[in-house]
Design an enzyme around this catalytic site. Structure first.
Site, mmCIF file in Angstrom:
data_model
loop_
_atom_site.group_PDB
_atom_site.id
_atom_site.type_symbol
_atom_site.label_atom_id
_atom_site.label_comp_id
_atom_site.label_asym_id
_atom_site.label_seq_id
_atom_site.Cartn_x
_atom_site.Cartn_y
_atom_site.Cartn_z
ATOM 1 N N CYS A 2 0.821 -1.198 0.000
ATOM 2 C CA CYS A 2 0.000 0.000 0.000
ATOM 3 C C CYS A 2 0.862 1.258 0.000
ATOM 4 C CB CYS A 2 -0.909 0.024 1.228
ATOM 5 S SG CYS A 2 -1.922 -1.465 1.406
ATOM 6 N N ASP A 100 -4.047 -8.533 8.498
ATOM 7 C CA ASP A 100 -2.936 -8.262 9.408
ATOM 8 C C ASP A 100 -2.949 -6.825 9.923
ATOM 9 O OD1 ASP A 100 -2.385 -7.413 6.816
ATOM 10 O OD2 ASP A 100 -0.233 -7.699 6.996
ATOM 11 N N SER A 362 11.491 -12.302 -3.935
ATOM 12 C CA SER A 362 12.795 -11.990 -4.524
ATOM 13 C C SER A 362 13.912 -12.588 -3.673
ATOM 14 C CB SER A 362 12.983 -10.477 -4.656
ATOM 15 O OG SER A 362 13.434 -9.928 -3.432
ATOM 16 N N GLY A 363 15.119 -12.599 -4.237
ATOM 17 C CA GLY A 363 16.275 -13.127 -3.527
ATOM 18 C C GLY A 363 17.169 -12.059 -2.949
#
Length: 644
Positions: A2, A100, A362-363
């Protein structure tokens, strides 16, 4: 994922301008295209743009507690929200949603400012507590999610996910900060907590800021720091724990009610994440990659190898050498100068991913946590040599050798003796600064005008690193990792990915930077991270059952683009026009004669100034956009702000 923004009147409870807050919120539309929300009351305005990921039907923001006295606007994901919800319900809290976001409200009620210590995830949020008359700002431990703020002379505190939202305000201070410009040309980005503008800040990772009505704004408070205290464990035990910890960090990031996938560059880190995702998933993983026309920069074949092994739904896009329409777009995306040229392929891979998924793993973080950068190896070698000579002998000896040795930028970095001698003449922190600098001290000195250097008042970009030394570990490898963790990781890597992904309404999750995994990995002995000149030693050992030797041990390529060739070819005219533009000349920042020599020498092939020219190109694009665009542009401080 967001976007958030807000206005808080610290001194008085004046009405907040709804139209202004709405426009600030709309500037963040790309971060949350699904919904928008506002809340206004005397002295306060909260704004939110939503990208729906969990509990799609509810969870709109600003979100309140039961009696409406506590409100939150929030950007991020808290992965342990279900466990926290259950704990808070037992303590008497009543939940109305399954998202959450609501956990933050009740955690604030229960634990106050220490609530952040209970969250596992990435976040930037603002909590308004009417009873306490306070606004609480918080940013996650590593700095995955951004949060900017400024206190105006009027007594209004503004905050937002991106600078562009703050710049909507007509009273936004548009005076550029000379130290930030020095930092930019040294590092290629503006390190936290600075921004391009005087008096405007990024909340540091692992920090909070509590502001109360009628009280001075305090300094941010640190609630977390990474500690590199190694534990004595056998290699087999470390490998076993590494896989368990990594798998858990990936598992908790697979919760989503929207399509989910992964970036796959073909490097060790992204390949490891895809391997763990495939192990945990009952269906094929969606993977996305970018290829280049230039073979030296193309990793597509390695990504395809991993995709084939794990039978992913693999999508590939290509970046061509004529993909230059992004230059102005990048200036808009990053708001302030940003010189990491891998922003181009990062933007494109996010664009590709968003066509297929809403969430991508992602890494990022593997190089900082497991010592994967080549500069770590160089730094350790240089430290060994430094320790052989007393400073009184070392400095004059290697300074002399550096002075007489010719410049040789065309040879590989390890063979550039002049550069090596220069670094050996330095102390440890000076040497590492030289290693990480985009442009060395000498080049920056030639780049800047006399008037601008006077405006710096003795400030040097190395001061950024020195500021972190007090809390840095003693071991030279761990110290270098710590410095990167505090500067390069949040300032460059995470900024690059956040802005590029959010420009497309894509959420990126980063399992290797899960704070519990980071804390565990920081406890690994440095000898397990860098061994025999091989970075990520223990990471690669642990992943041997999951990835081929081609993936694990091939030379690191990185996510870069062939700038030197571009600037002598298809971008030649654009570079000359931008670098020698009246806009930069009128700024008073640069020695325009030297800039002309740089352009001529690079075009003729006499020197490789591609890094400096790219930094200038992006600086000019950002400077031009700030001066010409957006509301309030007429209030920008005159371009010749640094002339005598």
């Amino acid at each position: 994922m967001c976007g958030i923004a807000g206005i808080f009147d610290i001194r008085l409870q004046r009405e907040i301008n709804r139209n202004l807050l709405t426009r600030m919120n709309q500037a963040l539309f790309h971060r949350g295209p699904d919904e928008g929300g506002l809340h206004l009351e005397p002295g306060l305005g909260l704004a939110h743009r939503r990208l729906s990921i969990i509990d799609l039907a509810s969870g709109q923001q600003p979100l309140f507690n039961e009696d409406g006295s506590v409100a939150v606007v929030y950007n991020g994901e808290i992965y342990n929200f279900q466990e926290l919800s259950a704990e808070l319900v037992k303590l008497g809290h009543v939940f109305r949603t399954r998202c959450d976001t609501e956990v933050i409200v009740h955690a604030w009620e229960e634990w106050g400012e220490r609530c952040v210590e209970r969250f596992r995830g990435m976040f930037a949020f603002a909590v308004w507590d009417r009873n306490r008359r306070s606004l609480f700002l918080a940013r996650d431990r590593v700095g995955i999610k951004p949060l900017h703020y400024v206190v105006l002379p009027s007594g209004h505190l503004l905050f937002a996910s991106e600078l562009k939202a703050l710049m909507i305000h007509p009273d936004f201070p548009r005076e550029f900060a000379p130290p930030a410009i020095e930092d930019y040309f040294a590092y290629g980005y503006i390190p936290d907590p600075k921004t391009f503008f005087k008096g405007v800040f990024k909340l540091l990772p692992g920090h909070t800021l509590t502001v109360q009505w009628g009280k001075p704004v305090p300094e941010p408070c640190q609630y977390w720091n990474v500690s590199f205290k190694s534990q004595d464990k056998a290699q087999d035990k470390v490998c076993q724990e590494l896989l368990e910890e990594l798998q858990e960090a990936v598992r908790i990031r697979l919760i989503a009610e929207v399509p989910l996938g992964a970036f796959l560059s073909g490097g060790v880190d992204s390949s490891a994440v895809v391997a763990m995702m495939s192990k945990l998933s009952n269906t094929p993983v969606n993977t996305c990659s970018i290829s280049f026309g230039e073979p030296a920069f193309n990793e597509a074949q390695y990504a395809a190898q991993v995709a084939a092994r794990y039978q992913t739904h693999h999508y590939l896009d290509k970046v061509e050498s004529n993909d230059f329409n992004l230059l102005d777009r990048l200036a808009e995306v990053y708001d302030e100068p940003f010189a990491d040229n891998s922003a181009i392929p990062t933007y494109r891979v996010c664009e590709l991913a968003r066509k297929r998924v809403t969430v991508a793993l992602s890494g990022d973080g593997g190089d900082e946590i497991f010592a994967g950068y080549r500069r770590y190896r160089w730094h350790i070698h240089e430290e060994r040599v430094r320790n052989l000579f007393p400073s009184a002998i070392r400095r004059p000896l290697f300074s002399f050798l550096a002075a007489i040795y010719p410049q040789a930028e065309w040879v590989p970095r390890p063979l550039r003796a002049k550069t090596t001698f220069q670094e050996l003449a330095c102390d440890s922190i000076e040497g590492y600064f030289h290693n990480v600098s985009l442009l060395p001290d000498g080049l920056r000195s030639q780049l800047f005008s006399h008037a601008f250097k006077e405006n710096l008042q003795g400030y040097q970009a190395i001061d950024v690193l020195r500021a972190h030394l007090q809390q840095a570990p003693d071991h030279p490898l761990s110290r270098a990792q710590y410095l990167d963790f505090k500067t390069y990781l949040p300032g460059d890597i995470l900024t690059k990915v956040d802005r590029a992904s959010m420009a497309h309404g894509l959420e990126v999750r980063v399992p290797i930077l899960d704070h519990q995994f980071v804390e565990w990995a920081a406890g690994i002995s440095p000898t397990f991270k860098l061994q025999g000149g091989n970075g990520k030693y223990i990471f690669k050992q642990a992943l041997a059952p999951y990835l081929s030797e081609d993936i694990l041990y091939r030379p690191k390529m990185g996510f870069a683009v062939p700038l030197a060739a571009w600037f002598r070819g298809p971008l030649r005219k654009r570079v000359r026009q931008a670098v020698l533009s009246p806009l930069l000349a009128d700024s008073g920042i640069f020695d325009m004669g030297f800039l002309g020599h740089m352009v001529d020498d690079h075009e003729a092939g006499r020197r490789d100034y591609s890094a400096a020219l790219w930094a200038l190109l992006m600086f000019e694009a950002s400077w031009r956009r700030i001066l010409e665009g957006r509301e309030g542009a007429s209030q920008v401080v005159g371009t010749r702000a640094f002339a005598n």
